[in-house]
Design a protein around this motif. Structure first.
Motif, PDB file in Angstrom:
ATOM      1  N   ARG A  78      -3.859  12.584   2.583  1.00 42.23           N
ATOM      2  CA  ARG A  78      -4.630  12.546   3.834  1.00 42.23           C
ATOM      3  C   ARG A  78      -3.887  11.795   4.930  1.00 42.23           C
ATOM      4  O   ARG A  78      -3.900  12.193   6.105  1.00 42.23           O
ATOM      5  CB  ARG A  78      -6.004  11.900   3.588  1.00 42.23           C
ATOM      6  CG  ARG A  78      -6.936  12.730   2.724  1.00 42.23           C
ATOM      7  CD  ARG A  78      -8.351  12.173   2.761  1.00 42.23           C
ATOM      8  NE  ARG A  78      -8.434  10.786   2.303  1.00 42.23           N
ATOM      9  CZ  ARG A  78      -8.582  10.422   1.039  1.00 42.23           C
ATOM     10  NH1 ARG A  78      -8.647  11.343   0.085  1.00 42.23           N
ATOM     11  NH2 ARG A  78      -8.676   9.156   0.714  1.00 42.23           N
ATOM     12  N   VAL A  79      -3.230  10.686   4.572  1.00 40.10           N
ATOM     13  CA  VAL A  79      -2.504   9.879   5.554  1.00 40.10           C
ATOM     14  C   VAL A  79      -1.315  10.651   6.126  1.00 40.10           C
ATOM     15  O   VAL A  79      -1.040  10.600   7.332  1.00 40.10           O
ATOM     16  CB  VAL A  79      -2.042   8.548   4.907  1.00 40.10           C
ATOM     17  CG1 VAL A  79      -1.006   7.861   5.782  1.00 40.10           C
ATOM     18  CG2 VAL A  79      -3.232   7.623   4.696  1.00 40.10           C
ATOM     19  N   ASP A  81      -7.263   8.655  -7.159  1.00 35.10           N
ATOM     20  CA  ASP A  81      -7.813   8.710  -5.800  1.00 35.10           C
ATOM     21  C   ASP A  81      -6.761   8.305  -4.766  1.00 35.10           C
ATOM     22  O   ASP A  81      -6.771   8.793  -3.632  1.00 35.10           O
ATOM     23  CB  ASP A  81      -9.029   7.796  -5.683  1.00 35.10           C
ATOM     24  CG  ASP A  81     -10.229   8.329  -6.457  1.00 35.10           C
ATOM     25  OD1 ASP A  81     -10.228   9.534  -6.790  1.00 35.10           O
ATOM     26  OD2 ASP A  81     -11.155   7.542  -6.742  1.00 35.10           O
ATOM     27  N   GLU A  82      -5.845   7.404  -5.169  1.00 33.27           N
ATOM     28  CA  GLU A  82      -4.792   6.970  -4.253  1.00 33.27           C
ATOM     29  C   GLU A  82      -3.908   8.141  -3.838  1.00 33.27           C
ATOM     30  O   GLU A  82      -3.433   8.203  -2.698  1.00 33.27           O
ATOM     31  CB  GLU A  82      -3.946   5.880  -4.923  1.00 33.27           C
ATOM     32  CG  GLU A  82      -2.865   5.310  -4.005  1.00 33.27           C
ATOM     33  CD  GLU A  82      -1.976   4.322  -4.724  1.00 33.27           C
ATOM     34  OE1 GLU A  82      -2.020   3.132  -4.387  1.00 33.27           O
ATOM     35  OE2 GLU A  82      -1.225   4.748  -5.630  1.00 33.27           O
ATOM     36  N   ASP A 103       0.852  -1.191   0.000  1.00 39.78           N
ATOM     37  CA  ASP A 103       0.000   0.000   0.000  1.00 39.78           C
ATOM     38  C   ASP A 103       0.886   1.238   0.000  1.00 39.78           C
ATOM     39  O   ASP A 103       1.681   1.453   0.917  1.00 39.78           O
ATOM     40  CB  ASP A 103      -0.899  -0.013   1.242  1.00 39.78           C
ATOM     41  CG  ASP A 103      -1.811   1.205   1.280  1.00 39.78           C
ATOM     42  OD1 ASP A 103      -2.708   1.294   0.435  1.00 39.78           O
ATOM     43  OD2 ASP A 103      -1.594   2.064   2.151  1.00 39.78           O
ATOM     44  N   ALA A 132       0.283   4.439   0.404  1.00 43.94           N
ATOM     45  CA  ALA A 132       0.081   5.378   1.510  1.00 43.94           C
ATOM     46  C   ALA A 132       0.779   4.886   2.774  1.00 43.94           C
ATOM     47  O   ALA A 132       1.354   5.681   3.527  1.00 43.94           O
ATOM     48  CB  ALA A 132      -1.418   5.562   1.763  1.00 43.94           C
ATOM     49  N   SER A 133       0.753   3.564   2.999  1.00 45.28           N
ATOM     50  CA  SER A 133       1.413   2.988   4.172  1.00 45.28           C
ATOM     51  C   SER A 133       2.929   3.168   4.090  1.00 45.28           C
ATOM     52  O   SER A 133       3.578   3.510   5.090  1.00 45.28           O
ATOM     53  CB  SER A 133       1.072   1.501   4.281  1.00 45.28           C
ATOM     54  OG  SER A 133       1.817   0.882   5.312  1.00 45.28           O
ATOM     55  N   GLY A 150      -4.864  11.223  -3.421  1.00 40.90           N
ATOM     56  CA  GLY A 150      -5.595  11.920  -2.368  1.00 40.90           C
ATOM     57  C   GLY A 150      -5.466  11.213  -1.036  1.00 40.90           C
ATOM     58  O   GLY A 150      -5.333  11.853   0.011  1.00 40.90           O
ATOM     59  N   LYS A 151      -5.479   9.877  -1.056  1.00 42.42           N
ATOM     60  CA  LYS A 151      -5.336   9.091   0.173  1.00 42.42           C
ATOM     61  C   LYS A 151      -3.959   9.305   0.799  1.00 42.42           C
ATOM     62  O   LYS A 151      -3.834   9.460   2.020  1.00 42.42           O
ATOM     63  CB  LYS A 151      -5.542   7.606  -0.143  1.00 42.42           C
ATOM     64  CG  LYS A 151      -5.320   6.687   1.051  1.00 42.42           C
ATOM     65  CD  LYS A 151      -5.452   5.225   0.647  1.00 42.42           C
ATOM     66  CE  LYS A 151      -5.130   4.302   1.817  1.00 42.42           C
ATOM     67  NZ  LYS A 151      -5.190   2.874   1.421  1.00 42.42           N
ATOM     68  N   ILE A 152      -2.910   9.338  -0.045  1.00 43.43           N
ATOM     69  CA  ILE A 152      -1.551   9.553   0.465  1.00 43.43           C
ATOM     70  C   ILE A 152      -1.456  10.884   1.185  1.00 43.43           C
ATOM     71  O   ILE A 152      -0.905  10.987   2.289  1.00 43.43           O
ATOM     72  CB  ILE A 152      -0.528   9.485  -0.693  1.00 43.43           C
ATOM     73  CG1 ILE A 152      -0.430   8.051  -1.236  1.00 43.43           C
ATOM     74  CG2 ILE A 152       0.846   9.981  -0.241  1.00 43.43           C
ATOM     75  CD1 ILE A 152       0.404   7.930  -2.503  1.00 43.43           C
TER      76      ILE A 152
END
Length: 382
Positions: A284-285, A277-278, A241, A243-244, A280-282
């Motif tokens: 946010r994380v 969208d990924e 992942d 973002a992880s 955007g997730k990064i």
């Protein structure tokens, strides 16, 4: 019998100092080993999160050979002038030949100039505005000849680029987080490697995050750059992942008191909704650790893609809030005009431009040097 012909290995004569080692990296507290597990972290949980899963060895990336060749070339930089790098661009060739072929100052020259600007990817709106400004001044008899018009064109082009000539300052906060984005093939990984080299040479402690877990061998390519520049790389292998990975890298950067964290992301088309969208997730994380991170969203643009770059920036800006641009591959077949189109359309800072393959060819953007590289100072000059 043949032993007589064997030469002894070269030895340093007594009293003669050994040759000094070259290209040594500045002293750093980081272990240059790019294995994430070799970094000492604040907690066993973080160590486990950073455990590396090697990417598949049987699926090489399309540009792996080019990446490795670029790294080897970066070891012996040979800096050349902006004009040497840009003189072969479509913009430089078409406008230089235009003024040579058409030295007479008239409306026909301006019509051909407008066509040449549009063909060189400056864009219809920017080209029309530039030419109409010159036409108005010509009719007011402000220009004595075509050379005077050329000088006025240079001034207008510099004025268009000056507002976006804003170098990236990574001095604070600490760690300064740079999130790199862009579509496949624009040179993101190469740009990250060159940035790491630049910041390391400035005495900064740099950490890289291998967030491109989508493309085969992307992690290994970033590790090659990290090893070459003596910069640690945090990774979890392919298909992890993203973002992880970048979240863990920021934790590691904070615990190691790093100055700069540069995060790679998977190349994606602006039409791929899931991958967009990924991003955007990064973002946010990262804000869970640092509310202001990422401090720079650096979009890498291929200078050869022309007006396509404009639509790419528009889409990426909506999703992840691009704050700066890097325009690469301007030394090859790029027409060069897209830089003016981007400046007019978005006004985003152009942080760097790529004028070649070596580390020193990633230049801080300079509006006057760029225009000087594209256009001669006067007619008859190369």
């Amino acid at each position: 019998m043949l032993k007589f012909w064997k030469k002894k290995s070269a030895e340093t004569p007594p009293g003669q100092p050994a040759a000094p080692a070259t290209d040594e990296a500045p002293t750093t507290d980081f272990n240059h080993d790019t294995d994430a597990a070799s970094l000492d972290h604040a907690s066993p949980a973080l160590d486990e999160a950073l455990a590396e899963t090697p990417p598949p060895a049987d699926t090489p990336a399309e540009d792996e050979t080019f990446e490795r060749a670029t790294i080897a070339e970066a070891a012996t930089p040979a800096k050349r002038s902006w004009r040497e790098r840009l003189s072969g661009s479509g913009f430089a060739r078409s406008l230089t030949s235009l003024f040579v072929r058409h030295p007479k100052l008239d409306d026909d020259l301006l019509d051909e100039l407008e066509t040449a600007l549009i063909t060189a990817d400056v864009g219809v709106e920017a080209s029309t505005a530039l030419v109409e400004e010159l036409r108005t001044r010509m009719h007011k008899r402000e220009f004595a000849d075509a050379s005077a018009l050329l000088a006025a064109l240079r001034q207008l082009l510099v004025a268009l680029l000056k507002p976006v000539e804003r170098p990236l300052d990574v001095a604070s906060p600490k760690p300064f987080v740079v999130l790199t984005v862009g579509i496949n093939g624009v040179g993101k990984t190469t740009t990250i490697g060159k940035l790491a080299r630049r910041y390391r040479d400035e005495g900064k402690q740099v950490l890289l995050a291998a967030g491109d877990t989508f493309r085969a061998a992307a992690v290994e390519q970033l590790k090659t750059w990290g090893a070459r520049n003596n910069v640690p790389v945090i990774s979890q292998g392919q298909d992890a992942d993203a973002a992880s990975v970048i979240f863990d890298a920021l934790q590691a950067a904070r615990s190691r008191n790093a100055d700069v964290l540069i995060a790679d992301t998977a190349g994606r088309l602006h039409t791929q909704g899931g991958l967009m969208d990924e991003l955007g997730k990064i973002a946010r994380v990262l804000k869970k650790i640092d509310a202001d991170a990422p401090h720079e969203v650096l979009m890498v643009i291929d200078g050869t893609t022309g007006q396509n770059a404009v639509s790419q920036v528009r889409q990426f800006r909506q999703i992840v809030g691009v704050t700066g641009l890097v325009v690469t591959k301007l030394d090859g077949t790029a027409k060069g005009g897209v830089v003016f189109a981007l400046a007019r359309e978005f006004g985003l800072p152009i942080r760097y431009v790529g004028l070649g393959e070596t580390a020193t060819d990633l230049r801080v953007f300079d509006a006057e040097a760029y225009v000087d590289g594209l256009l001669p100072a006067a007619l008859g000059q190369g």
